[in-house]
Motif scaffolding. Structure first.
Motif, mmCIF file in Angstrom:
data_model
loop_
_atom_site.group_PDB
_atom_site.id
_atom_site.type_symbol
_atom_site.label_atom_id
_atom_site.label_comp_id
_atom_site.label_asym_id
_atom_site.label_seq_id
_atom_site.Cartn_x
_atom_site.Cartn_y
_atom_site.Cartn_z
ATOM 1 N N UNK A 348 52.437 33.405 -105.565
ATOM 2 C CA UNK A 348 52.893 32.422 -105.882
ATOM 3 C C UNK A 348 52.697 30.983 -105.615
ATOM 4 N N UNK A 349 52.042 29.827 -106.290
ATOM 5 C CA UNK A 349 51.617 28.414 -106.369
ATOM 6 C C UNK A 349 52.731 27.723 -106.163
ATOM 7 N N UNK A 356 53.818 28.293 -101.739
ATOM 8 C CA UNK A 356 55.708 28.475 -101.224
ATOM 9 C C UNK A 356 55.768 29.048 -99.850
ATOM 10 N N UNK A 357 55.029 28.322 -98.874
ATOM 11 C CA UNK A 357 55.113 28.791 -97.856
ATOM 12 C C UNK A 357 56.647 29.819 -96.692
ATOM 13 N N UNK A 358 57.222 28.654 -97.950
ATOM 14 C CA UNK A 358 59.178 29.202 -97.197
ATOM 15 C C UNK A 358 59.881 29.841 -98.728
ATOM 16 N N UNK A 359 59.487 29.462 -99.464
ATOM 17 C CA UNK A 359 60.351 29.919 -100.256
ATOM 18 C C UNK A 359 59.986 31.197 -101.376
ATOM 19 N N UNK A 509 53.479 22.830 -85.500
ATOM 20 C CA UNK A 509 53.872 23.629 -86.398
ATOM 21 C C UNK A 509 53.103 23.382 -87.872
ATOM 22 N N UNK A 510 53.349 22.102 -88.079
ATOM 23 C CA UNK A 510 52.985 22.816 -90.201
ATOM 24 C C UNK A 510 51.700 22.731 -90.363
ATOM 25 N N UNK A 511 50.966 22.472 -89.642
ATOM 26 C CA UNK A 511 49.621 23.397 -89.530
ATOM 27 C C UNK A 511 48.887 25.258 -88.836
ATOM 28 N N UNK A 512 49.594 25.727 -88.021
ATOM 29 C CA UNK A 512 49.929 26.971 -87.810
ATOM 30 C C UNK A 512 50.882 27.920 -88.973
ATOM 31 N N UNK A 513 51.949 27.103 -89.284
ATOM 32 C CA UNK A 513 52.387 27.369 -90.417
ATOM 33 C C UNK A 513 51.241 27.992 -92.307
ATOM 34 N N UNK A 515 47.855 27.682 -91.588
ATOM 35 C CA UNK A 515 46.899 28.272 -91.172
ATOM 36 C C UNK A 515 47.453 30.582 -91.208
ATOM 37 N N UNK A 516 48.522 30.468 -90.490
ATOM 38 C CA UNK A 516 48.982 31.910 -90.969
ATOM 39 C C UNK A 516 49.024 32.535 -92.443
ATOM 40 N N UNK A 517 49.888 31.378 -93.047
ATOM 41 C CA UNK A 517 49.847 32.004 -94.321
ATOM 42 C C UNK A 517 48.504 32.649 -95.259
#
Length: 583
Positions: A348-349, A356-359, A509-513, A515-517
């Motif tokens: 979902x975008x 939507x990285x968190x929700x 930290x934001x960049x790693x989040x 990349x993980x997604x």
């Protein structure tokens, strides 16, 4: 007719009088296939003759063949069976008793050292490694100044690294069979604690660096590793090694090595990958037709084949459990590796076309809703309301026709391992009442190289460079909306696409989040997800959250609980411990 470097050679040998006895040369292995077992040896080679470059490939075929003939649908060398521990997929099948040890494994409870999936994959990889080591021992006694001998030695070291790498991702503490001319006593006295975790990764790197110094930029025969394949493999191993887990009493990430990350950057330099790039359509990487296999994104792939002189062809039997059970089409499909709701929702975008990285998991995605999604969803997962394998004759629905379990494991279908039913008897075959295809399996693809480089750069603080690489992947994803196998879905099936790029500055930290997604979205259902979570040290946090939310929809996950410092790796099989002489 599609063949591969292994069995094409074997077939051609069989047309003439076999110049030697394969069986006399392979005391540690079984025959490569039924075809080989049926051949009557016509002559033998002496130990001196087998060292001759003219004949050496006849021995090495056995090692390459192990990539195809030793793996099994219950113990695939792709490790899909073991990736069902991740939040990407459920085990699936008919019910909980169907492959029960894997169901216990996906819940992380009730796992026993006597469960057959552990001994099976362990034994198969070590059988494969025995073939590779036999080849290396013969090569070591040949003329070391001969270019063919030198290159074949590099290929075998690459193959040995592959076996050890997969075993280490699964079990962490493994015996390394990397010494020359090992005797039966040597094997009996192997220890899985000879090396620390860091030293274990280094053993694999040593083989790969030896191979990298020798392997050519191109290979005439597809399936042999090239310098680029070895570079991608080195980057992968250094990335695993970078996340140090050297506390002997835990599996926690204790530190992240800048030195190892710099090696990842070195081996992902774009100059090493001339001629490689992203396919215009992600789907091209997962098509069986000859014009798509070994394409520009495929850096190294396992070569399966059909019509090669064997009974069924050397088909990919390792994915046959993933075929869904479609009445009157795939009546015998087993319907394993079922994509999760969590994975589908991850595509979902938001209004900017970004994940939507968190929700992302707050609402379930359904076809026909107003939600926007990344089009990669429909090239990864067969979703109710859309066609199976892009064939409009097979519209997926929430009915028993699309769930062997009657909905227990949901109605989503994995697409990356499957083949359009319209290609039955062309690239998809019913063999022994189950389905197999001739489609290659890509081990290293260029998109993964870009994402590994992005991750290493992000961890080193070079966030803008990392984001630029992520945007290359997202640019291809955006273009799928207008030019791909799924570009017509908005008009035909009422779906809505939105894919944007990342702009601005982001913290480490934001960049790693991000990349993980992105790794999850791009590489979903390619058996990377669980191992990424363990590598990052995220497994317990991510999977326990997954169990909590997913069990509300999927009752079979009730009681699931991931225990840190235990469930990251498979237990050493009881049979191996019993035979270890106390080592």
């Amino acid at each position: 007719m599609k063949t591969n470097i292994i069995f094409d050679k074997v077939r051609n040998l069989a047309k003439a009088v076999l110049p030697f006895s394969l069986f006399a040369l392979l005391p540690l292995t079984t025959g490569c296939s039924k075809f080989l077992e049926e051949q009557v040896p016509q002559a033998t080679l002496t130990q001196d003759e087998v060292k001759n470059p003219e004949y050496i490939d006849n021995l090495l075929i056995s090692a390459y063949a192990g990539l195809v003939t030793i793996e099994d649908m219950n113990a695939s060398f792709s490790l899909w069976n073991y990736d069902t521990r991740s939040d990407d997929a459920y085990v699936g099948g008919s019910d909980f008793s169907d492959g029960e040890p894997f169901h216990r494994l996906e819940k992380s409870v009730g796992v026993m050292t006597t469960d057959w999936p552990f001994s099976s994959i362990w034994t198969r990889f070590y059988n494969y490694l025995s073939r590779v080591n036999l080849s290396l021992d013969v090569l070591a006694s040949a003329d070391q100044s001969n270019n063919t001998i030198i290159q074949r030695t590099a290929e075998m070291k690459f193959l040995r690294a592959y076996g050890h790498f997969q075993l280490k991702r699964l079990f962490k503490k493994i015996p390394f069979v990397n010494k020359p001319n090992m005797t039966e006593e040597d094997y009996n006295n192997l220890s899985n604690t000879e090396y620390t975790n860091d030293e274990g990764w280094q053993q694999i790197i040593n083989d790969l660096e030896d191979a990298y110094a020798v392997l050519p930029v191109t290979q005439v025969e597809k399936g042999r590793p090239t310098k680029a394949a070895c570079a991608a493999f080195l980057a992968k191993v250094y990335l695993y090694k970078a996340y140090h887990q050297d506390d002997a009493n835990s599996n926690q990430v204790t530190s992240i090595s800048d030195t190892d990350l710099q090696k990842v950057v070195e081996y992902t330099n774009t100059s090493l990958y001339a001629g490689y790039g992203l396919e215009p359509d992600l789907f091209n990487n997962f098509r069986p037709e000859e014009q798509y296999e070994n394409g520009k994104e495929s850096i190294w792939a396992i070569q399966y084949s059909k019509n090669d002189g064997t009974v069924y062809g050397n088909l990919n039997f390792s994915n046959r459990l993933i075929v869904p059970c479609i009445p009157k089409v795939h009546d015998s499909g087993c319907d394993f590796y079922k994509p999760s709701h969590n994975l589908v929702n991850a595509y979902r975008t938001n209004s900017d076309g970004l994940p939507m990285l968190d929700n992302f998991n707050d609402v379930d995605y359904t076809v026909g809703s107003n939600q926007t999604v990344d089009p990669r969803l429909f090239e990864t997962v067969g979703v109710p309301g859309t066609p199976y394998m892009y064939n409009t004759n097979f519209l997926i629905s929430e009915t028993n026709a699309w769930s062997r379990s009657g909905g227990t494991f949901g109605y989503f279908v994995s697409l990356k391992q499957n083949v359009d039913p319209a290609l039955t008897d062309i690239y998809l075959f019913l063999c022994d009442s189950q389905w197999a295809s001739s489609m290659n399996r890509i081990v290293f693809r260029f998109a993964d190289v870009l994402l590994m480089r992005a991750e290493a750069l992000a961890q080193l603080g070079q966030t803008s460079e990392a984001i630029a690489l992520v945007n290359q992947i997202r640019d291809r994803a955006a273009k799928l909306a207008t030019s791909s196998a799924v570009s017509g879905y908005p008009n035909k099936y009422n779906v809505h696409y939105a894919v944007g790029k990342y702009n601005g500055s982001y913290s480490k930290e934001e960049t790693m989040k991000i990349i993980k997604m992105e790794r999850r979205l791009e590489l979903a259902l390619e058996s990377e997800r669980f191992f990424d979570l363990v590598r990052w040290g995220d497994a317990a946090t991510v999977l326990n959250k997954f169990y909590t939310t997913e069990s509300e929809k999927m009752n079979f996950l009730d009681g699931a609980q991931f225990t840190a410092n235990k469930n990251e790796y498979l237990p050493i099989p009881w049979e191996q411990m019993a035979a270890s002489n106390g080592h």
